[in-house]
Design a protein around this motif. Structure first.
Motif, short mmCIF file in Angstrom:
data_model
loop_
_atom_site.label_atom_id
_atom_site.label_comp_id
_atom_site.label_asym_id
_atom_site.label_seq_id
_atom_site.Cartn_x
_atom_site.Cartn_y
_atom_site.Cartn_z
N ILE A 60 0.86 -1.18 0.00
CA ILE A 60 0.00 0.00 0.00
C ILE A 60 0.89 1.23 0.00
N GLY A 61 0.79 2.01 -1.06
CA GLY A 61 1.63 3.19 -1.20
C GLY A 61 1.00 4.42 -0.58
N ALA A 62 1.81 5.43 -0.37
CA ALA A 62 1.31 6.69 0.20
C ALA A 62 0.30 7.37 -0.69
N THR A 67 -1.06 -2.49 -4.36
CA THR A 67 -0.46 -3.44 -5.29
C THR A 67 -0.50 -4.83 -4.68
N LEU A 68 -1.12 -5.75 -5.38
CA LEU A 68 -1.19 -7.14 -4.94
C LEU A 68 -0.40 -8.00 -5.91
N VAL A 69 0.37 -8.90 -5.38
CA VAL A 69 1.17 -9.80 -6.20
C VAL A 69 0.45 -11.12 -6.35
N SER A 70 0.28 -11.57 -7.57
CA SER A 70 -0.31 -12.87 -7.84
C SER A 70 0.83 -13.88 -7.95
N LYS A 71 0.85 -14.84 -7.05
CA LYS A 71 1.99 -15.76 -7.01
C LYS A 71 1.80 -17.01 -7.86
N TRP A 95 -11.83 -2.05 -5.73
CA TRP A 95 -11.11 -2.79 -6.77
C TRP A 95 -10.43 -1.84 -7.76
N LYS A 96 -11.01 -0.68 -7.96
CA LYS A 96 -10.42 0.30 -8.89
C LYS A 96 -9.06 0.78 -8.40
N ASP A 97 -8.79 0.65 -7.10
CA ASP A 97 -7.51 1.09 -6.54
C ASP A 97 -6.44 0.02 -6.61
N VAL A 98 -6.81 -1.18 -7.05
CA VAL A 98 -5.90 -2.32 -6.97
C VAL A 98 -5.13 -2.51 -8.27
N ARG A 99 -3.83 -2.76 -8.14
CA ARG A 99 -2.99 -3.16 -9.26
C ARG A 99 -2.46 -4.56 -8.98
N GLY A 206 -11.12 -10.05 -16.18
CA GLY A 206 -9.72 -10.42 -15.99
C GLY A 206 -8.82 -9.19 -16.00
N VAL A 207 -7.85 -9.16 -15.11
CA VAL A 207 -6.99 -7.99 -14.99
C VAL A 207 -6.12 -7.79 -16.23
N ASP A 208 -5.93 -8.84 -17.02
CA ASP A 208 -5.11 -8.73 -18.23
C ASP A 208 -5.95 -8.58 -19.50
N ASN A 209 -7.26 -8.51 -19.38
CA ASN A 209 -8.11 -8.54 -20.57
C ASN A 209 -7.76 -7.45 -21.58
#
Length: 751
Positions: A60-62, A67-71, A95-99, A206-209
Motif C-alpha cells: 500500500i503506497g502513500a 499493489t497485490l502480487v499474484s503468485k 477494486w479500482k484502486d488495486v494493481r 480479468g486484470v489482463d483482458n
C-alpha cells in the motif's frame, strides 16, 4: 508484465517504491500453522523507509495505490484476478484502486504451481487471513492516530472511518503508521462474515483482458532481451531416439545462423531429450535453416511401435486376468452368472495432444562469470522447472532465477518442464541470451500426451433392475523407469485407475483390474487427468446398464449412490465421497433441465452424467440433435456444480464451466493421434482438428450450488461429465452407442 519486457525487476519495483513512499508491505510466509501471517518491516532501516521483502503480496503506497502480487501462474484459468480478489475483499479496498502484478518464483511464497484445480483451495483461507491482518493493522493505525478505540472504527473503500466524529483516513495516509505496528496474533484477527462480502461472488473482468485484446506483451513468447538469439531444437521423431550425426557446418553457413550444435541430452523422456540446436538472428532464420537439417538418428528400440499394434495387444489381453488387481469385492463371476441381464462392452480412446494455442517456449540467459541462469517461462510448475534445470545442468538452485510469464493455455502441458531445460541447456552452451520457440509440429509431436486406453467391461443387474456386479479390465500405458537400480513400469499421468472410481465403492461385487502396455511415449497431465476419460467410460456403461434394466438413467444412478451420506475412500490418499452433495447436484440438474418432462422426437434426446473430480461435484444434462445423415448438434448443456461455500469471481467461474463444456465437446468429436513406426503421424491443425468459433453454438446453462463445504477450484471439474452426457443423449436420440473416441469413428446415421 515480466521483467524482460519492462526492463525493470519487480524486486527493484517493490524495494524502490516502498522506500520512496513509506508504504505498508506484508510478506506472505508459509509454514506457520498454514495461515497467511504478516511480517511488517520496521521504521528504522528496517522501518521508516518501508523497504519490505521483495516477495510481498500486498503493498500500500502513500498515494493510496494497492499493489497485490499474484503468485500462481496464470494459464487462462483466471487465478491472477480471482485470488487477489480474496485479499481485496478482506482488506476492504475498492477494486479500482488495486494493481495486480505477477510474482516470480520465490520460496517465500510457498506453493506456486497451477494444476489440479488446486490454486484456490490451497490459498483461499490463507488469503482471507492475510487481507484481514492488513485491514486490522490499518484500523489500529487510524485509531491510534485519532486517540480512539479501534472498535469505534471500521474499514471501507480503501479507508478507515470513525463514524462518531465523521473522520476518515485513507489507506495511503495510514501506510507509514501501519508499517510501524506489531503484527497481531493470527487468532485475534476477525474475518468478515461472508454475508457482508461486496467483491467475492460478483463478476470481475480479468486484470489482463485489455492488454490481451490490444496485443500487449504478456506471454512467454513475447519476451525480448538485449543481444538475444532465437533458437529451434530438432529432436528425433521416434521417442527415445538419439543423434548420431548432423550437417552442422552446412547449417552454420546459412544466412542469419549464428551457431548449431548437438545436445546429448539424458535418458529422461520427460526432460532434456537429445537433439540439435540452431541459433539465429531471427525466428524466421532459425525456422528456415531447420528445413536444411540433415540428421542421422539412432531411432532405438521403439521404432516399430504403432497404435494398431497396441490395440491388437490390448484385444489379446482382454480375456485374460489383469496384471494388477485394484479392487476385489465379493464374487463378480458368480454375481454375473446370476444376473437377470448382463452387458458387455469395450471402450477405447486414443493418445491426444494438449494443443495449447501458445506453443512451448522459454527464454534463458546464462551468466558464464558466476554460473547463474535467468529464465522467463510460461510454466504451470516453476519450481519443477527450476529443479529440472538444476539437476540436469548441475546449476545450484540458488543460482537459477525464474520469472513466470502468462501462458497461452496449459491444460496440464506446462506442468512439464522439458521446454524450460532445453532453453537453459542451449543458453548455457551458447553463452548468450536465447529464446527457444517450438513450432506447432514440435508441440504436437513432442507433447507429453494424454494416454490412450482400453476398457473391457461387464456388468449385471438383477430382476429388480439393481446393479449387482461390475468388472473392468483396463489396459493402459506405462513407461519404463529406473528406481533403486531396478527397472519398473510407471503408468502415465491419468493413465492409472483407482480402486475408488465410481461405482467401485458402492457395489458388493466389483472387480477392477489393470494391465500396462510398455511404451516410450511421454505422457503427462491432461485437463482433469484420468477423470477426463474415466467419466466417459463409466457413465456411458452405467447408461447401458440402466437401459438394459429398463430404468430411468437418473433413477438408476441415484439408486447406485444409495443412502449413505459419506462413502469413505481406500488407501493412503483415498478421498471421502459425499453422496449427499452428488445426489443434490443430480436432482438439481434434473430440475433445471426438465429431465424426463419432454418427449423428444426421433433424432433428438437428453443424456445425463455426473462425476466427482478435483474436489468438485458436477452433474450435466446434454440435449442433442442428430440428423438422419448422422450430423450431431449439441443444442444445450445444463451444468450444476457444487464447489463449496463461495464462488470467488462469478464471471471467471462461469467462463471456466462454459470453456469446459466447449472443450469437452471438441475433445469428444475431433482429436486423435495415430502412432506409426514409433512416431506421431499428425503434425498440425490440418490433421488434428479442434472446434472452431463458428461451431460453438451450444447453449450452456450454468448453475452453482452454495454449500457449507470448503471452497475449491473449477478449472477441471466441469469437463469430465460432458462426454458421457452427450453420448448418452446420442443413444437416446438414435439408439446408437458411442464406445470409441473420437466421435468421428461412430456412424450416427439413422433411418
Amino acid at each position: 508484465m515480466n521483467k524482460a519486457i519492462q526492463q525493470v525487476s519487480r524486486r527493484a519495483f517493490l524495494r524502490n517504491t516502498a522506500a520512496a513512499s513509506g508504504g505498508l508491505v506484508l510478506a506472505y510466509l508459509t509454514g506457520q500453522a498454514g495461515e497467511a501471517i504478516a511480517q511488517v518491516s520496521k521504521a528504522d532501516g528496517t522501518a521508516a523507509t518501508g523497504d519490505f521483502t521483495p516477495h510481498a503480496l500486498i503493498r500500500i503506497g502513500a498515494d493510496g495505490t494497492i499493489t497485490l502480487v499474484s503468485k500462481q501462474p496464470e494459464i487462462g484459468q483466471g487465478i491472477k484476478t480471482s485470488l487477489p480478489m480474496v485479499i481485496a475483499e478482506e482488506l476492504e479496498v475498492s477494486w479500482k484502486d488495486v494493481r495486480i502484478i505477477q510474482g516470480d518464483l520465490n520460496p517465500a511464497y510457498g506453493s506456486q504451481g497451477a494444476g489440479g484445480s488446486t490454486s484456490t483451495p490451497t490459498n483461499y483461507n490463507e488469503f482471507h487471513r492475510l487481507g484481514a491482518t492488513a485491514r486490522t493493522m490499518l484500523v489500529t493505525a487510524a485509531a491510534q492516530t485519532w486517540g480512539v478505540n479501534a472498535d469505534e472504527c471500521h474499514a471501507a473503500d480503501s479507508a478507515v472511518h470513525h463514524p462518531a466524529s465523521k473522520r476518515k483516513l485513507t489507506y495511503g495516509a495510514l501506510a507509514s503508521k501501519a508499517a510501524s505496528l506489531p503484527v497481531p496474533d493470527a487468532k485475534s484477527v476477525k474475518l468478515k462474515d461472508p454475508a457482508t462480502f461486496k467483491l467475492l461472488g460478483t463478476r470481475i473482468g480479468g486484470v489482463d483482458n485489455l492488454a490481451i485484446v490490444t496485443g500487449k506483451p504478456l506471454f512467454g513468447i513475447d519476451v525480448k532481451l538485449p543481444g538475444m538469439l532465437y533458437a529451434v531444437y530438432e529432436k528425433c521423431p521416434v521417442f527415445g531416439g538419439k543423434v548420431v550425426k548432423a550437417n552442422l557446418d552446412a547449417i552454420k553457413a546459412l544466412p542469419g545462423v549464428k551457431d548449431a550444435f548437438i545436445i546429448e541430452g539424458t535418458d529422461n523422456i520427460r526432460g532434456l531429450v537429445p537433439g540439435v540446436a540452431i541459433l539465429a538472428e531471427t525466428t524466421w532464420a532459425a525456422f528456415s535453416s531447420r528445413k536444411q537439417l540433415n540428421i542421422t538418428w539412432d531411432e532405438g528400440k521403439t521404432a516399430d511401435d504403432s497404435w494398431a499394434g497396441f490395440a491388437a495387444q490390448a484385444k489379446e489381453l482382454a480375456g485374460k486376468p489383469g496384471s494388477t488387481v485394484l479392487r476385489k469385492d465379493g464374487d463378480v463371476a458368480l454375481a454375473l452368472s446370476k444376473s437377470a441381464k448382463m452387458v458387455e462392452a469395450a471402450y477405447s480412446y486414443p493418445f491426444i495432444s494438449h494443443a495449447s494455442m501458445e506453443p512451448q517456449n522459454c527464454t534463458a540467459a546464462y551468466n558464464a562469470k558466476d554460473g547463474s541462469i535467468e529464465i522467463w517461462a510460461p510454466t504451470q510448475n516453476p519450481e519443477a522447472g527450476q529443479n529440472l534445470v538444476a539437476e540436469t545442468l548441475s546449476i545450484p538452485k540458488a543460482s537459477i532465477k525464474l520469472h513466470i510469464t502468462r501462458s497461452g493455455g496449459g491444460f496440464g502441458r506446462r506442468l512439464s518442464s522439458d521446454f524450460v531445460v532445453e532453453a537453459a541447456a542451449i543458453a548455457k552452451q551458447a553463452k548468450v541470451p536465447v529464446k527457444l520457440t517450438w513450432s506447432r509440429e514440435d508441440d504436437m509431436r513432442h507433447d507429453h500426451f494424454r494416454a490412450g486406453g482400453f476398457h473391457y467391461l461387464r456388468g449385471g443387474v438383477d430382476s429388480k433392475g439393481k446393479l449387482i456386479a461390475w468388472h473392468n479390465h483396463f489396459v493402459t500405458f506405462a513407461n519404463k523407469q529406473m528406481r533403486d537400480g531396478k527397472a519398473t513400469l510407471q503408468t502415465g499421468s491419468g493413465a492409472g485407475l483407482s480402486g475408488d472410481e465410481f461405482p467401485g465403492r458402492w457395489l458388493e461385487n466389483c472387480l477392477l483390474e489393470q494391465t500396462p502396455l510398455e511404451c516410450s511415449i511421454p505422457m503427462g497431465p491432461w485437463r482433469a487427468p484420468g477423470s477426463n476419460v474415466f467419466a466417459w467410460v463409466f457413465h456411458s456403461f452405467i447408461d447401458e446398464l440402466a437401459h438394459a434394466a429398463g430404468r430411468d438413467p437418473l433413477e438408476f444412478r441415484l439408486d447406485i449412490l444409495g443412502d449413505k451420506d459419506i462413502v469413505p475412500g481406500t488407501g493412503e490418499r483415498g478421498q471421502a465421497y459425499h453422496v449427499g452433495r452428488m445426489k443434490k447436484v443430480l436432482q438439481e440438474v434434473a430440475d433445471k433441465s426438465g429431465w424426463g418432462k419432454k418427449k423428444f422426437p426421433r433424432g433428438q434426446g437428453q443424456g445425463i452424467a455426473f462425476h466427482f473430480s478435483h474436489r468438485g461435484y458436477i452433474a450435466e444434462v446434454a440435449e442433442v440433435t442428430v440428423s438422419k445423415q448422422g450430423e450431431l448438434t449439441v443444442d444445450r448443456v445444463v451444468v450444476v456444480t457444487d464447489i463449496g461455500a463461495q464462488i470467488v469471481n462469478l464471471s471467471g467461474a462461469e467462463h471456466q464451466v462454459q470453456g469446459s463444456v466447449l472443450d469437452g465437446i471438441s475433445t469428444l468429436m475431433y482429436p486423435e493421434l495415430d502412432i506409426q513406426k514409433g512416431r506421431i503421424v499428425q503434425s498440425n491443425f490440418h490433421e488434428y482438428p479442434l472446434m472452431r468459433i463458428k461451431d460453438s453454438k451450444t447453449k450452456i446453462d450454468v448453475h452453482f450450488l452454495k454449500t457449507d463445504f470448503p471452497v475449491t477450484g473449477l478449472g477441471e471439474p466441469a469437463f469430465p461429465p460432458l462426454a458421457p452426457a452427450v453420448c448418452n443423449a446420442i443413444f437416446a436420440a438414435t439408439g446408437k452407442r458411442v464406445r470409441q473416441l473420437p466421435l468421428l469413428h461412430t456412424d450416427l446415421s439413422w433411418s
